[in-house]
Design a protein around this motif. Structure first.
Motif, PDB file in Angstrom:
ATOM      1  N   TRP A  10       0.833  -1.207   0.000  1.00 18.90           N
ATOM      2  CA  TRP A  10       0.000   0.000   0.000  1.00 18.90           C
ATOM      3  C   TRP A  10       0.866   1.255   0.000  1.00 18.90           C
ATOM      4  CZ3 TRP A  10      -0.432   3.714   3.959  1.00 18.90           C
ATOM      5  CH2 TRP A  10      -1.419   4.669   3.744  1.00 18.90           C
ATOM      6  N   LEU A  11       1.924   1.232   0.811  1.00 20.90           N
ATOM      7  CA  LEU A  11       2.809   2.387   0.933  1.00 20.90           C
ATOM      8  C   LEU A  11       3.691   2.561  -0.295  1.00 20.90           C
ATOM      9  CD1 LEU A  11       3.432   4.553   3.048  1.00 20.90           C
ATOM     10  CD2 LEU A  11       5.191   3.049   3.963  1.00 20.90           C
ATOM     11  N   TYR A  12       4.152   1.459  -0.849  1.00 25.27           N
ATOM     12  CA  TYR A  12       5.049   1.469  -2.005  1.00 25.27           C
ATOM     13  C   TYR A  12       4.435   0.614  -3.118  1.00 25.27           C
ATOM     14  CZ  TYR A  12       8.278   2.775   1.737  1.00 25.27           C
ATOM     15  OH  TYR A  12       8.867   3.376   2.815  1.00 25.27           O
ATOM     16  N   PRO A  13       3.522   1.150  -3.911  1.00 22.73           N
ATOM     17  CA  PRO A  13       2.881   0.354  -4.968  1.00 22.73           C
ATOM     18  C   PRO A  13       3.883  -0.223  -5.962  1.00 22.73           C
ATOM     19  CG  PRO A  13       1.844   2.516  -4.772  1.00 22.73           C
ATOM     20  CD  PRO A  13       3.014   2.510  -3.860  1.00 22.73           C
ATOM     21  N   GLU A  14       5.024   0.435  -6.130  1.00 23.76           N
ATOM     22  CA  GLU A  14       6.053  -0.053  -7.050  1.00 23.76           C
ATOM     23  C   GLU A  14       6.569  -1.418  -6.634  1.00 23.76           C
ATOM     24  OE1 GLU A  14       6.108   2.850  -5.469  1.00 23.76           O
ATOM     25  OE2 GLU A  14       6.062   4.401  -7.002  1.00 23.76           O
ATOM     26  N   LEU A  15       6.460  -1.743  -5.356  1.00 26.70           N
ATOM     27  CA  LEU A  15       6.948  -3.023  -4.838  1.00 26.70           C
ATOM     28  C   LEU A  15       6.194  -4.197  -5.451  1.00 26.70           C
ATOM     29  CD1 LEU A  15       9.199  -3.607  -2.860  1.00 26.70           C
ATOM     30  CD2 LEU A  15       7.510  -3.684  -1.043  1.00 26.70           C
ATOM     31  N   GLY A  16       4.971  -3.970  -5.906  1.00 30.10           N
ATOM     32  CA  GLY A  16       4.199  -5.020  -6.551  1.00 30.10           C
ATOM     33  C   GLY A  16       4.799  -5.461  -7.874  1.00 30.10           C
ATOM     34  N   ARG A  17       5.678  -4.643  -8.443  1.00 31.36           N
ATOM     35  CA  ARG A  17       6.329  -4.996  -9.711  1.00 31.36           C
ATOM     36  C   ARG A  17       7.606  -5.803  -9.502  1.00 31.36           C
ATOM     37  NH1 ARG A  17       7.290   0.312 -12.742  1.00 31.36           N
ATOM     38  NH2 ARG A  17       8.170  -1.154 -14.229  1.00 31.36           N
ATOM     39  N   VAL A  18       7.951  -6.075  -8.236  1.00 30.48           N
ATOM     40  CA  VAL A  18       9.168  -6.820  -7.912  1.00 30.48           C
ATOM     41  C   VAL A  18       8.767  -8.209  -7.421  1.00 30.48           C
ATOM     42  CG1 VAL A  18      11.208  -6.861  -6.415  1.00 30.48           C
ATOM     43  CG2 VAL A  18      10.346  -4.684  -7.270  1.00 30.48           C
ATOM     44  N   ARG A  19       9.527  -9.221  -7.858  1.00 34.59           N
ATOM     45  CA  ARG A  19       9.255 -10.587  -7.398  1.00 34.59           C
ATOM     46  C   ARG A  19       9.337 -10.640  -5.874  1.00 34.59           C
ATOM     47  NH1 ARG A  19      12.717 -14.496  -8.318  1.00 34.59           N
ATOM     48  NH2 ARG A  19      14.452 -13.094  -8.569  1.00 34.59           N
ATOM     49  N   ASP A 107      14.492  -9.186 -11.725  1.00 38.08           N
ATOM     50  CA  ASP A 107      13.739  -9.294 -10.480  1.00 38.08           C
ATOM     51  C   ASP A 107      12.298  -8.793 -10.630  1.00 38.08           C
ATOM     52  OD1 ASP A 107      15.580 -10.452  -8.758  1.00 38.08           O
ATOM     53  OD2 ASP A 107      16.604  -8.547  -8.438  1.00 38.08           O
ATOM     54  N   ARG A 108      11.898  -8.467 -11.829  1.00 34.19           N
ATOM     55  CA  ARG A 108      10.537  -7.967 -12.042  1.00 34.19           C
ATOM     56  C   ARG A 108       9.529  -9.095 -11.961  1.00 34.19           C
ATOM     57  NH1 ARG A 108      11.278  -3.989 -17.201  1.00 34.19           N
ATOM     58  NH2 ARG A 108      12.434  -2.381 -16.116  1.00 34.19           N
ATOM     59  N   ASP A 109       8.366  -8.753 -11.468  1.00 33.63           N
ATOM     60  CA  ASP A 109       7.238  -9.684 -11.447  1.00 33.63           C
ATOM     61  C   ASP A 109       6.550  -9.582 -12.797  1.00 33.63           C
ATOM     62  OD1 ASP A 109       5.034 -11.249 -11.007  1.00 33.63           O
ATOM     63  OD2 ASP A 109       4.409 -10.216  -9.181  1.00 33.63           O
ATOM     64  N   SER A 110       6.587 -10.635 -13.582  1.00 34.73           N
ATOM     65  CA  SER A 110       6.068 -10.581 -14.952  1.00 34.73           C
ATOM     66  C   SER A 110       4.558 -10.335 -15.011  1.00 34.73           C
ATOM     67  CB  SER A 110       6.422 -11.866 -15.700  1.00 34.73           C
ATOM     68  OG  SER A 110       5.847 -12.965 -15.029  1.00 34.73           O
ATOM     69  N   ASN A 111       3.856 -10.564 -13.937  1.00 39.55           N
ATOM     70  CA  ASN A 111       2.405 -10.329 -13.919  1.00 39.55           C
ATOM     71  C   ASN A 111       2.058  -8.829 -13.932  1.00 39.55           C
ATOM     72  OD1 ASN A 111       1.906 -13.064 -13.780  1.00 39.55           O
ATOM     73  ND2 ASN A 111       1.975 -13.067 -11.547  1.00 39.55           N
ATOM     74  N   HIS A 112       3.012  -7.974 -13.566  1.00 37.72           N
ATOM     75  CA  HIS A 112       2.742  -6.551 -13.454  1.00 37.72           C
ATOM     76  C   HIS A 112       3.460  -5.705 -14.485  1.00 37.72           C
ATOM     77  CE1 HIS A 112       1.619  -8.028  -9.459  1.00 37.72           C
ATOM     78  NE2 HIS A 112       0.730  -7.064  -9.504  1.00 37.72           N
ATOM     79  N   ASP A 113       4.301  -6.305 -15.293  1.00 30.81           N
ATOM     80  CA  ASP A 113       5.075  -5.533 -16.266  1.00 30.81           C
ATOM     81  C   ASP A 113       4.524  -5.694 -17.663  1.00 30.81           C
ATOM     82  OD1 ASP A 113       6.868  -4.456 -14.523  1.00 30.81           O
ATOM     83  OD2 ASP A 113       8.278  -6.142 -14.675  1.00 30.81           O
ATOM     84  N   SER A 114       4.685  -4.645 -18.419  1.00 30.33           N
ATOM     85  CA  SER A 114       4.354  -4.744 -19.831  1.00 30.33           C
ATOM     86  C   SER A 114       5.568  -5.283 -20.572  1.00 30.33           C
ATOM     87  CB  SER A 114       3.968  -3.366 -20.377  1.00 30.33           C
ATOM     88  OG  SER A 114       5.015  -2.465 -20.160  1.00 30.33           O
ATOM     89  N   PRO A 115       5.390  -5.888 -21.712  1.00 33.42           N
ATOM     90  CA  PRO A 115       6.535  -6.441 -22.443  1.00 33.42           C
ATOM     91  C   PRO A 115       7.465  -5.313 -22.898  1.00 33.42           C
ATOM     92  CG  PRO A 115       4.475  -6.812 -23.622  1.00 33.42           C
ATOM     93  CD  PRO A 115       4.130  -6.155 -22.347  1.00 33.42           C
ATOM     94  N   PRO A 116       8.767  -5.598 -22.985  1.00 32.73           N
ATOM     95  CA  PRO A 116       9.728  -4.548 -23.361  1.00 32.73           C
ATOM     96  C   PRO A 116       9.562  -4.062 -24.767  1.00 32.73           C
ATOM     97  CG  PRO A 116      10.877  -6.642 -22.882  1.00 32.73           C
ATOM     98  CD  PRO A 116       9.395  -6.856 -22.694  1.00 32.73           C
TER      99      PRO A 116
END
Length: 116
Positions: A10-19, A107-116
């Motif tokens: 909740w505090l760091y939404p960016e953390l959801g993009r990390v495994r 270390d990115r969580d592939s469920n939250h990232d768009s393809p490069p």
């Protein structure tokens, strides 16, 4: 997922993009990022405000009263400093997390990232 994990997301939404296994490392590295000028000014302003709000005069106080006043000021100053300074520290950590995600694509969580 623990309450701590939910709070961090909740505090760091960016953390959801990390495994999940790399999240602790990501937070450690994010806090090591240098502060930018806006964050430094904000933290200095927060500290100055807390100091000015918690100033007191100890004229006429005995030794016990002085220690009591120091303790009361400390108890009041810490939450006030957290309230005023936390937004700048959170901004700093979020910026560090974005940098971590850029520098560590593996270390990115592939469920939250768009393809490069």
């Amino acid at each position: 997922m623990t309450v701590k994990d939910k709070f961090e997301l909740w505090l760091y939404p960016e953390l959801g993009r990390v495994r999940v296994p790399a999240r602790a490392q990501a937070l450690r590295e994010a806090t090591k990022a240098p502060f930018d000028l806006f964050e430094l000014i904000g933290l200095a302003f927060a500290l100055a405000m807390v100091v000015s709000i918690t100033r007191y005069s100890s004229l006429g106080f005995g030794m016990a009263q002085r220690f009591g006043e120091i303790f009361a000021n400390f108890v009041f100053a810490i939450p006030l400093l957290l309230l005023l300074g936390a937004p700048f520290y959170i901004r700093h950590t979020r910026r560090g997390l974005r940098k971590f995600i850029e520098d560590h694509p593996y270390d990115r969580d592939s469920n939250h990232d768009s393809p490069p």
